[in-house]
Design an enzyme around this catalytic site. Structure first.
Site, PDB file in Angstrom:
ATOM      1  N   VAL A 316      29.802 -38.763  -8.067  1.00 41.08           N
ATOM      2  CA  VAL A 316      28.875 -39.547  -9.271  1.00 41.08           C
ATOM      3  C   VAL A 316      30.315 -38.116 -10.122  1.00 41.08           C
ATOM      4  CG1 VAL A 316      27.525 -39.100 -11.172  1.00 41.08           C
ATOM      5  CG2 VAL A 316      26.846 -39.695  -8.755  1.00 41.08           C
ATOM      6  N   PRO A 317      31.456 -39.358 -10.317  1.00 44.15           N
ATOM      7  CA  PRO A 317      32.596 -38.791 -11.000  1.00 44.15           C
ATOM      8  C   PRO A 317      32.512 -37.824 -12.428  1.00 44.15           C
ATOM      9  CG  PRO A 317      33.367 -40.642 -11.213  1.00 44.15           C
ATOM     10  CD  PRO A 317      31.684 -40.458 -10.725  1.00 44.15           C
ATOM     11  N   CYS A 318      31.600 -36.633 -12.648  1.00 45.90           N
ATOM     12  CA  CYS A 318      31.541 -35.879 -14.241  1.00 45.90           C
ATOM     13  C   CYS A 318      32.857 -34.795 -14.107  1.00 45.90           C
ATOM     14  CB  CYS A 318      30.469 -35.030 -14.039  1.00 45.90           C
ATOM     15  SG  CYS A 318      30.176 -33.668 -12.344  1.00 45.90           S
ATOM     16  N   HIS A 319      33.513 -34.543 -13.628  1.00 44.64           N
ATOM     17  CA  HIS A 319      34.344 -33.948 -13.116  1.00 44.64           C
ATOM     18  C   HIS A 319      35.990 -35.185 -14.618  1.00 44.64           C
ATOM     19  CE1 HIS A 319      35.573 -36.521  -9.905  1.00 44.64           C
ATOM     20  NE2 HIS A 319      36.637 -36.386  -9.972  1.00 44.64           N
TER      21      HIS A 319
END
Length: 357
Positions: A316-319
């Site tokens: 879950v690419p919160c970056h």
């Protein structure tokens, strides 16, 4: 850095050929053994899918790998600094010691000098290196079914209370509270950006977090409550799958993750996480852009809070979310990891640019 290295296939061919041209310029981390080597290592060659390549020893150590005892990849750094050589040797020869500043001083070394030397060469202090090794050995001992007292000895903790305290800081519970198997199982996996804890059920991945993330104990406590206390050690198929897909991701072979994910949050929070998964690898969004894409343009702050509550790192690419001015902000795994992930994912943008379809 990883994205500046030649391709995975090029480096793997160099590993098979023991090409000396890459000696000191690239290192291979082998997931099946947990060690990292020079490309000229005489040991039996691992399968390509078990290999991840790095440009520095520090990256290998941060990813949780141990130095190979056949090719001694840390030898050049040790040869260039007598203090590093002596301390690395002592660490290998005395795994029973719970290393502290007192031990370093007793060996006749200046603490600040040693700290700077290890930071410069490996990206971590000597004491951080020693502590990481001990905690991982304790976790692996418990995962293999050893009793708590035996795992404590494997991890070189002098007392049960110290072992319990270290485990509580990491996992939010005492080691005795973690049995073998359960509705949810936690296991330790490595990645090029550091060690992670993965928690999965038989069908879904519930958590993937870097071991030093401050929120990890709290997140595990919530999952323990969700499982009515039935959170144990071990792994299910989703953990094996995420480990394999992460290897492909870091090797530049694919940014798509197919593991079923279990989200634990409010409906709005889950909507934010689904929106994050829609951001293609190699692209970024601001919090306000993400809120607008969700049809909630006034909810920028709420989106930011949900972004920070994500407990499935990388997948879950919160970056991929930046501040309004494009600055790196708010990544629980550390801003240096956020920067590296964005840089690594640029290769996928280039791949799409050259895709004729």
């Amino acid at each position: 850095m990883l994205f500046d290295l030649p391709s995975h296939d090029t480096l793997y061919a160099a590993l098979l050929a023991r090409d000396p041209a890459y000696d000191g310029r690239a290192y291979v981390c082998v997931s099946s053994t947990g060690v990292f080597c020079r490309l000229t290592c005489p040991a039996r060659k691992p399968k390509s899918e078990n290999c991840t390549f790095f440009a520095s020893i520090g990256d290998c150590i941060e990813a949780g790998y141990r130095a190979c005892k056949r090719c001694h990849p840390m030898a050049p750094a040790a040869e260039s600094d007598p203090a590093i050589a002596a301390l690395l040797s002592a660490l290998d020869e005395r795994p029973d010691i719970r290393w502290s500043e007192r031990h370093v001083a007793q060996m006749g070394f200046d603490l600040s000098t040693v700290r700077r030397s290890f930071k410069r060469q490996f990206g971590m202090t000597f004491l951080e290196m020693a502590r990481q090794r001990r905690l991982r050995e304790g976790f692996e001992a418990l995962s293999s079914g050893e009793k708590v007292i035996d795992a404590q000895h494997s991890a070189s903790f002098e007392s049960p209370s110290a072992f319990r305290a270290a485990f509580a800081r990491l996992l939010g519970c005492a080691p005795a509270d973690l049995h073998q198997g359960g509705l949810l199982c936690a296991d330790w996996i490595t990645s090029p950006l550091g060690d992670l804890i993965a928690v999965s059920s038989a069908s879904h991945l519930h958590l993937l977090e870097f071991v030093e993330r401050k929120a990890l104990p709290r997140e595990l406590s919530r999952l323990r409550d969700f499982a009515k206390g039935d959170l144990g050690l071990g792994r299910y198929a989703p953990t094996d799958q995420v480990e394999a897909e992460l290897r492909m991701f870091f090797a530049g072979k694919g940014a798509k993750f197919n593991i079923p994910l279990a989200f634990h949050g409010t409906p709005f929070t889950k909507d934010v996480w689904h929106a994050l998964c829609d951001i293609p690898a190699g692209e970024t969004r601001t919090y306000s852009e993400l809120a607008k894409a969700m049809g909630r343009p006034a909810a920028t702050r709420a989106v930011a809070r949900a972004n920070g509550a994500n407990q499935i790192a990388l997948l879950v690419p919160c970056h991929r979310v930046l501040g309004a001015d494009g600055a790196l902000t708010g990544y629980g795994g550390g801003l240096w990891r956020k920067q590296k992930l964005i840089e690594i994912e640029r290769q996928y943008t280039k791949g799409r640019a050259h895709d004729p379809s």
